[in-house]
Design a protein around this motif. Structure first.
Motif, PDB file in Angstrom:
ATOM      1  N   VAL A   1      13.364  43.233 -12.742  1.00  0.00           N
ATOM      2  CA  VAL A   1      14.641  43.239 -13.441  1.00  0.00           C
ATOM      3  C   VAL A   1      15.231  44.627 -13.222  1.00  0.00           C
ATOM      4  O   VAL A   1      14.584  45.639 -13.536  1.00  0.00           O
ATOM      5  CB  VAL A   1      14.491  42.955 -14.945  1.00  0.00           C
ATOM      6  CG1 VAL A   1      15.861  43.060 -15.630  1.00  0.00           C
ATOM      7  CG2 VAL A   1      13.897  41.572 -15.171  1.00  0.00           C
ATOM      8  N   ILE A   2      16.431  44.675 -12.666  1.00  0.00           N
ATOM      9  CA  ILE A   2      17.076  45.956 -12.360  1.00  0.00           C
ATOM     10  C   ILE A   2      18.175  46.220 -13.380  1.00  0.00           C
ATOM     11  O   ILE A   2      19.052  45.380 -13.609  1.00  0.00           O
ATOM     12  CB  ILE A   2      17.645  45.962 -10.929  1.00  0.00           C
ATOM     13  CG1 ILE A   2      16.506  45.843  -9.909  1.00  0.00           C
ATOM     14  CG2 ILE A   2      18.456  47.224 -10.680  1.00  0.00           C
ATOM     15  CD1 ILE A   2      16.974  45.825  -8.466  1.00  0.00           C
ATOM     16  N   THR A   3      18.129  47.404 -13.989  1.00  0.00           N
ATOM     17  CA  THR A   3      19.072  47.819 -15.024  1.00  0.00           C
ATOM     18  C   THR A   3      19.777  49.100 -14.582  1.00  0.00           C
ATOM     19  O   THR A   3      19.401  49.703 -13.571  1.00  0.00           O
ATOM     20  CB  THR A   3      18.336  48.075 -16.343  1.00  0.00           C
ATOM     21  OG1 THR A   3      17.546  49.272 -16.181  1.00  0.00           O
ATOM     22  CG2 THR A   3      17.416  46.911 -16.703  1.00  0.00           C
ATOM     23  N   PRO A   4      20.779  49.553 -15.327  1.00  0.00           N
ATOM     24  CA  PRO A   4      21.451  50.803 -14.929  1.00  0.00           C
ATOM     25  C   PRO A   4      20.535  52.030 -14.962  1.00  0.00           C
ATOM     26  O   PRO A   4      20.527  52.822 -14.030  1.00  0.00           O
ATOM     27  CB  PRO A   4      22.594  50.928 -15.941  1.00  0.00           C
ATOM     28  CG  PRO A   4      22.883  49.523 -16.357  1.00  0.00           C
ATOM     29  CD  PRO A   4      21.535  48.846 -16.384  1.00  0.00           C
ATOM     30  N   SER A   5      19.736  52.198 -16.027  1.00  0.00           N
ATOM     31  CA  SER A   5      18.990  53.459 -16.108  1.00  0.00           C
ATOM     32  C   SER A   5      17.735  53.380 -16.970  1.00  0.00           C
ATOM     33  O   SER A   5      17.275  54.402 -17.477  1.00  0.00           O
ATOM     34  CB  SER A   5      19.903  54.566 -16.670  1.00  0.00           C
ATOM     35  OG  SER A   5      20.417  54.196 -17.940  1.00  0.00           O
TER      36      SER A   5
ATOM     37  N   ILE B   1      27.728  63.573  -7.841  1.00  0.00           N
ATOM     38  CA  ILE B   1      28.429  62.331  -8.192  1.00  0.00           C
ATOM     39  C   ILE B   1      27.484  61.409  -8.943  1.00  0.00           C
ATOM     40  O   ILE B   1      26.372  61.116  -8.484  1.00  0.00           O
ATOM     41  CB  ILE B   1      28.979  61.643  -6.931  1.00  0.00           C
ATOM     42  CG1 ILE B   1      29.998  62.549  -6.238  1.00  0.00           C
ATOM     43  CG2 ILE B   1      29.620  60.298  -7.283  1.00  0.00           C
ATOM     44  CD1 ILE B   1      30.434  62.059  -4.874  1.00  0.00           C
ATOM     45  N   GLN B   2      27.921  60.930 -10.088  1.00  0.00           N
ATOM     46  CA  GLN B   2      27.096  60.084 -10.933  1.00  0.00           C
ATOM     47  C   GLN B   2      27.153  58.618 -10.486  1.00  0.00           C
ATOM     48  O   GLN B   2      28.130  58.175  -9.891  1.00  0.00           O
ATOM     49  CB  GLN B   2      27.551  60.189 -12.391  1.00  0.00           C
ATOM     50  CG  GLN B   2      27.438  61.582 -12.973  1.00  0.00           C
ATOM     51  CD  GLN B   2      26.000  62.085 -13.012  1.00  0.00           C
ATOM     52  OE1 GLN B   2      25.110  61.407 -13.533  1.00  0.00           O
ATOM     53  NE2 GLN B   2      25.761  63.262 -12.452  1.00  0.00           N
ATOM     54  N   GLN B   3      26.100  57.880 -10.828  1.00  0.00           N
ATOM     55  CA  GLN B   3      26.059  56.454 -10.510  1.00  0.00           C
ATOM     56  C   GLN B   3      27.250  55.724 -11.113  1.00  0.00           C
ATOM     57  O   GLN B   3      27.839  54.840 -10.469  1.00  0.00           O
ATOM     58  CB  GLN B   3      24.758  55.851 -11.034  1.00  0.00           C
ATOM     59  CG  GLN B   3      24.629  54.345 -10.841  1.00  0.00           C
ATOM     60  CD  GLN B   3      23.313  53.821 -11.355  1.00  0.00           C
ATOM     61  OE1 GLN B   3      22.276  54.025 -10.750  1.00  0.00           O
ATOM     62  NE2 GLN B   3      23.343  53.154 -12.499  1.00  0.00           N
ATOM     63  N   SER B   4      27.635  56.077 -12.332  1.00  0.00           N
ATOM     64  CA  SER B   4      28.752  55.398 -12.991  1.00  0.00           C
ATOM     65  C   SER B   4      30.063  55.614 -12.234  1.00  0.00           C
ATOM     66  O   SER B   4      30.887  54.698 -12.115  1.00  0.00           O
ATOM     67  CB  SER B   4      28.889  55.889 -14.432  1.00  0.00           C
ATOM     68  OG  SER B   4      29.056  57.291 -14.478  1.00  0.00           O
TER      69      SER B   4
ATOM     70  N   ILE C   1      10.449  46.080 -14.866  1.00  0.00           N
ATOM     71  CA  ILE C   1      11.801  46.444 -15.277  1.00  0.00           C
ATOM     72  C   ILE C   1      12.013  47.897 -14.892  1.00  0.00           C
ATOM     73  O   ILE C   1      11.211  48.773 -15.234  1.00  0.00           O
ATOM     74  CB  ILE C   1      11.991  46.256 -16.794  1.00  0.00           C
ATOM     75  CG1 ILE C   1      11.731  44.793 -17.169  1.00  0.00           C
ATOM     76  CG2 ILE C   1      13.396  46.679 -17.221  1.00  0.00           C
ATOM     77  CD1 ILE C   1      11.732  44.541 -18.674  1.00  0.00           C
ATOM     78  N   CYS C   2      13.089  48.161 -14.155  1.00  0.00           N
ATOM     79  CA  CYS C   2      13.341  49.539 -13.708  1.00  0.00           C
ATOM     80  C   CYS C   2      14.824  49.745 -13.470  1.00  0.00           C
ATOM     81  O   CYS C   2      15.613  48.797 -13.412  1.00  0.00           O
ATOM     82  CB  CYS C   2      12.552  49.857 -12.448  1.00  0.00           C
ATOM     83  SG  CYS C   2      13.038  48.901 -10.994  1.00  0.00           S
ATOM     84  N   SER C   3      15.205  50.998 -13.296  1.00  0.00           N
ATOM     85  CA  SER C   3      16.601  51.328 -12.993  1.00  0.00           C
ATOM     86  C   SER C   3      16.895  51.031 -11.529  1.00  0.00           C
ATOM     87  O   SER C   3      15.987  50.898 -10.701  1.00  0.00           O
ATOM     88  CB  SER C   3      16.866  52.808 -13.272  1.00  0.00           C
ATOM     89  OG  SER C   3      16.164  53.614 -12.319  1.00  0.00           O
TER      90      SER C   3
END
Length: 390
Positions: A359-363, A142-145, A375-377
């Protein structure tokens, strides 16, 4: 079978406490988890589901029945349907305080917590079972999206088609309003609660203005607060409190509101697909709430403190984490893999002087800026960075 993170904690609690409680929303997997634990118990056990008439009938004379099975670990599912059991459980436990005498499961917490805190104080350890977290899904495909869009409820996430997921989520919301709240004895207006939930979907991640909600719904402020308490106690919403200290600044001191499961959020907001989410103005708020909820599911809520920080002029940090050791982490949440840090974020960092800044981003890949901001996923933060900031 997807391994649940709280399983180890529940098993550990059973070695010491006479009663262990597993609470969480309906259909989140409490019964499944209890049956897995039941198979591994080294003592005889018995499972009672109070939504089944046959099991409910067995407890017409509960003292006699439970004493007949005193040597067993008795699992009582949906215990909020029979709150009169709590004083009896206390009396039986005080006669014999062996560990693992009872496991109780409950879907709606306000009434359940009230009764247990009055009757079982010092005898019970609670664990909250949430919908599937992102970390729990790492052993699956199962993907994060997909998890972000459908949320973590097993029946929605694992449904064979998006249509079935959509129908299940709609039915869950209907059942919660029509059945679960009223089962606890609360007299609510179903149309008002339905309108409130849809309104909250569009206020997701916003600062909560109860007065505005009251005027929009045409009900009193106490009624709105009562309904919000029920939604929070039923594990549907979360109110994130503001962080404020004497910094010589005017700060916002009102909580922000999040619908905890993003599948429920997207259903209430009538967002039909992941592609449609990207065209919806709610996307940034949805991602923010998703990240905050995943972090909540990875920390011990009694040991960690989570806040947001905002000044009256609009400088804001999305999440302030205080670890058990007192270390502060400031987190900005961005739905882009090439984030630009605002002047307001740097002002907040200067105000708070945290130990860590993220800073948290999707990927996005791990990157450290010249100012020391990491900055990281989301997955990188949960798996690798979060253990570093304790």
């Amino acid at each position: 079978m997807i391994e649940r993170q709280i399983k180890e904690q529940v098993v550990k609690n059973l070695t010491y406490f006479p009663v262990v409680g597993i609470v969480g929303p309906r259909q989140v997997g409490k019964t499944t988890l209890s049956k897995i634990i039941q198979k591994n118990l080294n003592i005889p056990s018995l499972h009672l589901d109070l939504e089944l008439d046959d099991d409910l009938y067995k407890l017409q004379n509960p003292q006699t029945y439970l004493q007949m099975h005193a040597e067993k670990c008795i699992i009582i599912d949906e215990i909020q349907r029979l709150p009169s059991l709590f004083p009896l459980l206390r009396a039986l436990i005080d006669q014999d305080r062996r560990p693992a005498r009872f496991i109780i499961l409950g879907s709606a917490s306000p009434e359940m917590i009230r009764h247990s805190s009055e009757s079982l104080a010092g005898r019970i350890a609670y664990s909250e079972l949430t919908p599937f977290s992102l970390l729990e899904l790492q052993s699956t495909t199962i993907q994060q999206s997909t998890h972000w869009f459908l949320g973590g409820f097993p029946s929605a996430l694992l449904a064979p088609s998006p249509d079935f997921s959509r129908i299940w989520l709609q039915n869950f919301i209907y059942t919660f309003i029509e059945k679960d709240i009223r089962l606890l004895g609360y007299d609510i207006s179903i149309p008002t609660m339905d309108r409130l939930l849809k309104m909250l979907a569009h206020l997701h991640s916003a600062i909560l203005n109860v007065s505005d909600i009251s005027r929009s719904l045409g009900v009193s402020i106490p009624t709105v607060n009562k309904y919000l308490d029920l939604l929070e106690g039923g594990f549907l919403i979360r109110r994130l409190q503001p962080y404020f200290v004497n910094l010589g600044k005017r700060l916002v001191k009102t909580p922000k509101m999040y619908i905890r499961d993003t599948g429920i959020l997207h259903s209430l907001a009538s967002i039909p697909s992941y592609e449609a989410l990207y065209a919806n103005p709610l996307i940034g708020a949805s991602w923010e709430g998703y990240v905050i909820e995943q972090i909540y599911r990875c920390v011990e809520p009694r040991s960690w403190n989570l806040y947001y920080y905002r000044t009256q002029v609009g400088a804001e940090v999305d999440l302030v984490l205080i670890s058990p050791s007192g270390k502060m982490t400031c987190i900005e949440i961005k739905n882009t893999n090439t984030p630009k840090l605002s002047k307001g974020f740097h002002q907040c960092i200067n105000d708070l002087q945290p130990h860590f800044q993220y800073v948290i981003t999707p990927s996005s890949e791990l990157l450290i800026t010249a100012e020391g901001v990491i900055i990281c996923s989301l997955l990188q933060f949960l798996k690798i960075e979060l253990p570093k900031i304790t």
